[in-house]
Design an enzyme around this catalytic site. Structure first.
Site, PDB file in Angstrom:
ATOM      1  N   LYS A 249      31.381 -61.645 -30.644  1.00 10.38           N
ATOM      2  CA  LYS A 249      30.583 -60.458 -30.305  1.00 10.38           C
ATOM      3  C   LYS A 249      31.495 -59.246 -30.465  1.00 10.38           C
ATOM      4  O   LYS A 249      32.438 -59.058 -29.708  1.00 10.38           O
ATOM      5  CB  LYS A 249      30.051 -60.547 -28.878  1.00 10.38           C
ATOM      6  CG  LYS A 249      29.103 -59.406 -28.531  1.00 10.38           C
ATOM      7  CD  LYS A 249      28.440 -59.649 -27.186  1.00 10.38           C
ATOM      8  CE  LYS A 249      27.327 -58.651 -26.894  1.00 10.38           C
ATOM      9  NZ  LYS A 249      27.681 -57.260 -27.036  1.00 10.38           N
ATOM     10  N   ARG A 254      25.699 -51.279 -33.631  1.00  8.16           N
ATOM     11  CA  ARG A 254      24.853 -52.067 -34.524  1.00  8.16           C
ATOM     12  C   ARG A 254      24.396 -51.210 -35.685  1.00  8.16           C
ATOM     13  O   ARG A 254      24.093 -50.033 -35.508  1.00  8.16           O
ATOM     14  CB  ARG A 254      23.657 -52.548 -33.729  1.00  8.16           C
ATOM     15  CG  ARG A 254      22.826 -53.609 -34.395  1.00  8.16           C
ATOM     16  CD  ARG A 254      21.962 -54.245 -33.332  1.00  8.16           C
ATOM     17  NE  ARG A 254      21.130 -55.287 -33.830  1.00  8.16           N
ATOM     18  CZ  ARG A 254      20.536 -56.179 -33.041  1.00  8.16           C
ATOM     19  NH1 ARG A 254      20.711 -56.137 -31.737  1.00  8.16           N
ATOM     20  NH2 ARG A 254      19.759 -57.118 -33.548  1.00  8.16           N
ATOM     21  N   PHE A 339      25.697 -60.145 -39.468  1.00  6.59           N
ATOM     22  CA  PHE A 339      25.345 -61.386 -38.785  1.00  6.59           C
ATOM     23  C   PHE A 339      23.920 -61.839 -39.049  1.00  6.59           C
ATOM     24  O   PHE A 339      23.509 -62.888 -38.593  1.00  6.59           O
ATOM     25  CB  PHE A 339      25.620 -61.275 -37.280  1.00  6.59           C
ATOM     26  CG  PHE A 339      25.029 -60.071 -36.599  1.00  6.59           C
ATOM     27  CD1 PHE A 339      23.686 -60.018 -36.312  1.00  6.59           C
ATOM     28  CD2 PHE A 339      25.846 -58.995 -36.243  1.00  6.59           C
ATOM     29  CE1 PHE A 339      23.135 -58.912 -35.678  1.00  6.59           C
ATOM     30  CE2 PHE A 339      25.304 -57.887 -35.598  1.00  6.59           C
ATOM     31  CZ  PHE A 339      23.937 -57.844 -35.319  1.00  6.59           C
ATOM     32  N   LYS A 421      24.187 -63.935 -25.057  1.00  8.46           N
ATOM     33  CA  LYS A 421      25.482 -63.256 -25.148  1.00  8.46           C
ATOM     34  C   LYS A 421      26.399 -63.697 -24.013  1.00  8.46           C
ATOM     35  O   LYS A 421      25.957 -63.900 -22.887  1.00  8.46           O
ATOM     36  CB  LYS A 421      25.278 -61.742 -25.123  1.00  8.46           C
ATOM     37  CG  LYS A 421      24.531 -61.230 -23.929  1.00  8.46           C
ATOM     38  CD  LYS A 421      24.358 -59.726 -24.001  1.00  8.46           C
ATOM     39  CE  LYS A 421      23.420 -59.263 -22.920  1.00  8.46           C
ATOM     40  NZ  LYS A 421      23.172 -57.851 -22.886  1.00  8.46           N
TER      41      LYS A 421
HETATM   42  P1  AMP Z   1      24.362 -55.993 -25.598  1.00  8.53           P
HETATM   43  O1  AMP Z   1      24.320 -54.615 -26.194  1.00  8.53           O
HETATM   44  O2  AMP Z   1      25.485 -56.202 -24.656  1.00  8.53           O
HETATM   45  O3  AMP Z   1      23.017 -56.417 -25.072  1.00  8.53           O
HETATM   46  O4  AMP Z   1      24.652 -57.014 -26.790  1.00  8.53           O
HETATM   47  C1  AMP Z   1      23.899 -57.068 -27.946  1.00  8.53           C
HETATM   48  C2  AMP Z   1      24.600 -56.293 -29.043  1.00  8.53           C
HETATM   49  O5  AMP Z   1      25.778 -56.939 -29.475  1.00  8.53           O
HETATM   50  C3  AMP Z   1      23.797 -56.201 -30.317  1.00  8.53           C
HETATM   51  O6  AMP Z   1      22.858 -55.158 -30.237  1.00  8.53           O
HETATM   52  C4  AMP Z   1      24.853 -55.932 -31.376  1.00  8.53           C
HETATM   53  O7  AMP Z   1      25.049 -54.534 -31.477  1.00  8.53           O
HETATM   54  C5  AMP Z   1      26.121 -56.503 -30.778  1.00  8.53           C
HETATM   55  N1  AMP Z   1      26.710 -57.630 -31.529  1.00  8.53           N
HETATM   56  C6  AMP Z   1      28.041 -57.787 -31.741  1.00  8.53           C
HETATM   57  N2  AMP Z   1      28.298 -58.906 -32.421  1.00  8.53           N
HETATM   58  C7  AMP Z   1      27.108 -59.508 -32.674  1.00  8.53           C
HETATM   59  C8  AMP Z   1      26.718 -60.716 -33.325  1.00  8.53           C
HETATM   60  N3  AMP Z   1      27.615 -61.557 -33.872  1.00  8.53           N
HETATM   61  N4  AMP Z   1      25.388 -61.005 -33.370  1.00  8.53           N
HETATM   62  C9  AMP Z   1      24.469 -60.166 -32.817  1.00  8.53           C
HETATM   63  N5  AMP Z   1      24.791 -59.037 -32.179  1.00  8.53           N
HETATM   64  C10 AMP Z   1      26.088 -58.689 -32.092  1.00  8.53           C
END
Ligand code: AMP
Length: 580
Positions: A249, A254, A339, A421
């Site tokens: 992650k 994004r 991804f 996540k």
């Molecule tokens: P969160 O913002 O904490 O809810 O986490 C989701 C976000 O992680 C997504 O919107 C992406 O911007 C980010 N992200 C980073 N690495 C990845 C990955 N390998 N797959 C999907 N999302 C990712």
């Protein structure tokens, strides 16, 4: 429909903040609208002349609108500004002027008003300020007073009826079939295109079948799939099945890359067009991607080309500034770890299982060390493997892992257990932070008076009621610099009354338009009688010892904040943990 009739609806919508009443009034408005104008009406009720993702802004300052009003109603700019300051709203100042002049207006249609406003947005180049002024002054002059009131607020972005997308979708379904049962399919179409006007127009022109047939369109951003969280690796394995994928992650931002031949568009997570801010990614998309058309999702992150190390989020976010973009591209190069692949060579592939989409992705991104790279992926079967990879990722300065179900379709606009996540937190446990929306500001005392802000009233999103509910008052964790930033942000979105979709028992010093998302770390979620998040019998949820982790910037929209149902789940998870 005449614009005058729409303006009457604006009046009624402005008079209520109850969601059911909003839906009722909107559905009546939609019932009276025909297929040729419904799209425009959907944009206009949100104070826009294009979908949110289009950078089509009318782009006039308060000063310019005041000049246009003065020209239209034989007044002076100074007088308009004085009245505006006194009444606190440009529309009210405009109404006052129009009433004094006793105008009746020309009874223009909604489409005519829309097209004239749109032409202001399209005006650019030399002499454009004057042309914008003339078009707006002429338009105002042709309207009745109530229409003048609402049109005057559109160019400066202060026509705020507080109508959320779900409310519009409910009202569209009711207008056509008398109940909300078509909302899910309308929402599906909206999630694929992020364009309410387009969705409504297709619905009116082609009916339910037309809506079901809507596919992804290169150039229209897709509302991104979101991840769920779980308290432990074991729980994740239970949800994901025998075999699943894990990816690092990345803690950047994004980006959705849309490519059609030589044309490239980039969209942020909250669907803003950011093509011009990242010339390096645009160049890479043109040079490194060799297919006819595609929509690819990835995370952009700044890195040090000498040491090949990833830089922390604070560094990456410096690339979000809109000026000196080429200089910044040199200073802070980005890489995009892709991804997911959603569209390839003319075909929407979101219905394919993750594993198949990933295979296609690997075919098109096969070279190493370029700007656009594949996110590493490991297929695994156990919680032990999750923890090993998690520790590896964290030691490389990454945020944690994303776990993905192998057979799941891409869920546009939805959160689900197809993506889970796992994030690093201060305590090193597998807990998570909460994304809160800034709702209000408390004035500072002592040293903080200097920054204007003493504390923040923050909330989460109640997705069922489409409203923002309070969860905490945050005062610590902010550096002096952050206090200043928050002050600037708050001043920009300050409003005179509690916004329509905010539900709060607390009254801050001033309210702000729910826009800014802050990532908050807290020790615990507790129950509290003062907050409205998940409130039942007068008791809601609250964050204990909240600290600001970071500003999410343009990364998330207010509706993408943590939801009440997530808070309920987090509350239960921590309880489970304490007892296990
Ligand atoms: P969160 O913002 O904490 O809810 O986490 C989701 C976000 O992680 C997504 O919107 C992406 O911007 C980010 N992200 C980073 N690495 C990845 C990955 N390998 N797959 C999907 N999302 C990712």
């Amino acid at each position: 429909m005449k614009f005058k009739e729409l303006a009457e609806y604006y009046e009624r919508l402005e008079g209520t903040s109850k969601r059911l009443e909003l839906i009722d009034i909107l559905s009546k408005l939609f019932k009276e609208s025909d297929a040729g104008e419904i799209g425009r009406i959907c944009y206009l009720i949100q104070g826009r002349v294009a979908p949110f993702y289009e950078p089509t802004e009318i782009g006039m300052s308060e000063n310019l609108v005041a000049i246009a009003l003065a020209r239209a109603f034989d007044s002076t700019k100074e007088e308009v500004i004085r009245s505006y300051r006194h009444l606190g709203n440009m529309g009210l100042a405009a109404l006052d002027l129009a009433n004094k002049k006793k105008i009746r207006g020309e009874n223009l249609s909604v489409s005519e008003v829309f097209d004239r406003l749109h032409s202001i947005a399209e005006t650019s180049g030399e002499g454009s300020v004057d042309r914008k002024l003339t078009t707006l002054a002429d338009l105002l002059n042709d309207l009745d007073p109530v229409s003048v009131k609402h049109v005057a607020n559109i160019p400066i972005g202060t026509l705020r009826l507080g109508i959320g997308d779900p409310t519009v979708l409910d009202a569209l379904s009711i207008a056509k079939i008398g109940d909300k049962s078509l909302r899910p399919i309308l929402e599906d179409a909206y999630n694929k295109t992020s364009d309410l006007g387009f969705t409504a127009e297709t619905f009116y022109k082609k009916g339910e079948r037309g809506i079901r047939e809507i596919k992804l369109i290169v150039g229209k951003p897709i509302r991104p799939a979101l991840a769920e969280r779980l308290p432990s690796a074991e729980e994740a394995v239970k949800r994901l099945g025998d075999k699943f994928a894990a990816e690092p992650k990345f803690d950047g931002f994004r980006v959705q890359i849309h490519k059609n031949g030589d044309e490239v568009h980039l969209f942020s997570r909250n669907l803003e067009d950011m093509t011009h801010a990242f010339p390096d990614i645009v160049r890479a998309a043109k040079e490194e991607l060799n297919m006819e058309s595609a929509i690819i999702e990835g995370e952009a992150i700044a890195y040090n080309p000498v040491t090949s190390e990833f830089l922390p989020f604070q560094e990456t976010s410096k690339r979000r500034r809109k000026h000196e973009v080429e200089e910044m591209a040199k200073k802070l190069p980005l890489v995009v770890f892709v991804f997911d692949l959603l569209y390839l060579n003319g075909k929407d592939i979101t219905e394919l299982p993750y594993l198949k989409r990933r295979k296609h992705l690997e075919k098109i991104i096969h070279r190493e060390n370029l700007i656009i790279r594949k996110a590493e992926e490991r297929i695994m079967t156990s919680s032990k493997e999750i923890l090993e990879f998690f520790n590896e990722a964290v030691s490389e300065g990454l945020e944690g892992l994303m776990l993905k179900k192998l057979d799941s379709a891409y869920k546009a606009g939805g959160r689900g257990f197809h993506w889970i996540k796992f994030k690093r937190s201060q305590s090193g446990e597998l807990t998570d932070t909460v994304d809160c929306v800034l709702l209000g500001v408390f004035r500072g005392r002592g040293k903080r008076t200097e920054f204007g802000v003493g504390g923040l009233l923050v909330g989460v999103y109640d997705e069922k009621k489409d409203e923002f509910v309070t969860i905490s008052r945050v005062g610590t964790g902010l550096t002096d610099e952050e206090f200043r930033t928050v002050n600037k942000l708050a001043e920009k979105s300050r409003v005179s009354h509690k916004p329509a979709r905010v539900n709060s028992k607390i009254e801050p010093t001033f309210w702000v338009e729910p826009k800014e998302v802050l990532e908050i770390y807290a020790d615990e979620i507790t129950k509290s009688p003062i907050h409205t998040a998940g409130e039942e019998n007068g008791i809601g949820y609250a964050l204990r010892f909240p600290r600001l982790v970071k500003f999410r910037g343009a990364d998330k929209r207010a509706e993408d904040a943590t939801t009440v149902s997530e808070i309920k789940k987090l509350y239960k998870q921590q309880y489970k943990k304490k007892n296990s």
